[in-house]
Design an enzyme around this catalytic site. Sequence first.
Site, PDB file in Angstrom:
ATOM      1  N   ASP A  51       0.848  -1.196   0.000  1.00 24.44           N
ATOM      2  CA  ASP A  51       0.000   0.000   0.000  1.00 24.44           C
ATOM      3  C   ASP A  51       0.885   1.249   0.000  1.00 24.44           C
ATOM      4  OD1 ASP A  51      -3.203   0.538   0.947  1.00 24.44           O
ATOM      5  OD2 ASP A  51      -1.793   2.203   1.189  1.00 24.44           O
ATOM      6  N   ILE A  52       0.479   2.246  -0.804  1.00 22.44           N
ATOM      7  CA  ILE A  52       1.280   3.462  -0.950  1.00 22.44           C
ATOM      8  C   ILE A  52       1.288   4.317   0.330  1.00 22.44           C
ATOM      9  CG2 ILE A  52      -0.491   5.047  -1.859  1.00 22.44           C
ATOM     10  CD1 ILE A  52       1.503   5.744  -4.114  1.00 22.44           C
ATOM     11  N   ASN A 107     -13.221  -3.044   1.966  1.00 25.51           N
ATOM     12  CA  ASN A 107     -14.259  -2.021   2.096  1.00 25.51           C
ATOM     13  C   ASN A 107     -15.117  -1.963   0.831  1.00 25.51           C
ATOM     14  OD1 ASN A 107     -13.088  -1.234   4.567  1.00 25.51           O
ATOM     15  ND2 ASN A 107     -11.651   0.122   3.531  1.00 25.51           N
ATOM     16  N   GLN A 140     -14.457   2.861   1.430  1.00 23.93           N
ATOM     17  CA  GLN A 140     -13.787   2.571   0.149  1.00 23.93           C
ATOM     18  C   GLN A 140     -13.441   3.881  -0.548  1.00 23.93           C
ATOM     19  OE1 GLN A 140     -16.043   0.089  -2.592  1.00 23.93           O
ATOM     20  NE2 GLN A 140     -14.238  -0.313  -3.870  1.00 23.93           N
ATOM     21  N   HIS A 187     -10.408  -4.577  -3.733  1.00 24.17           N
ATOM     22  CA  HIS A 187      -9.106  -4.946  -3.164  1.00 24.17           C
ATOM     23  C   HIS A 187      -9.312  -5.389  -1.726  1.00 24.17           C
ATOM     24  CE1 HIS A 187      -9.845  -0.668  -2.586  1.00 24.17           C
ATOM     25  NE2 HIS A 187      -9.232  -0.797  -1.427  1.00 24.17           N
ATOM     26  N   HIS A 243      -7.376  -5.666   2.010  1.00 23.89           N
ATOM     27  CA  HIS A 243      -6.235  -5.186   2.796  1.00 23.89           C
ATOM     28  C   HIS A 243      -5.663  -6.297   3.674  1.00 23.89           C
ATOM     29  CE1 HIS A 243      -6.906  -0.772   2.230  1.00 23.89           C
ATOM     30  NE2 HIS A 243      -8.153  -1.155   2.045  1.00 23.89           N
TER      31      HIS A 243
END
Length: 140
Positions: free
Chosen positions: A32-33, A88, A95, A101, A103
């Site tokens: 994750d960024i 989400n 979301q 996606h 997590h």
Amino acid sequence: MTDSNCIFCKIANGEIPSRTLYEDESFRVILDISPASKGHAIILAKKHAENIYSLSEADAGKIYLVAKKVATAMQNVLKCDGMNILQNNGEAAGQTVFHLHMHLIPRYKDDKVQIKWTPGTEAEALSQELMEEIQKSIKE
Ligand code: AMP
Ligand code: ZN
């Protein structure tokens, strides 16, 4: 299959480079960024689906196998104390990127991650009528 305006379609299919932990024919798992904790990763489906409601049954059936595989490796290496695995659906649920996606959030004792809710009261209880309506609308 993919949406030309969707950043996660581009990342999942390798058009935009990413820090990839794992890839197979259906999924790419990237870091994750803006990680909530050290090692926070997200599993991206390669086929565009906005959320769980429109996810194909094939991908729905496979995504938890990917989660298990990658989460196990992360736990082995990071020695995290726990792991939240969540997904989400919809803005109201948090979301922000509308391409499905999942997590993988490693948890460490006394970290600052907050995934909590206050236990509800009678006001949140589902009526018998709505419960039965949901039961009836579940498709095999
Ligand atoms: P959600 O709020 O469940 O939609 O999660 C979206 C997640 O995607 C957030 O944790 C973001 O930090 C992450 N994210 C957004 N853009 C990127 C990107 N380009 N590369 C990696 N992660 C991203
Ligand atoms: Zn997409």
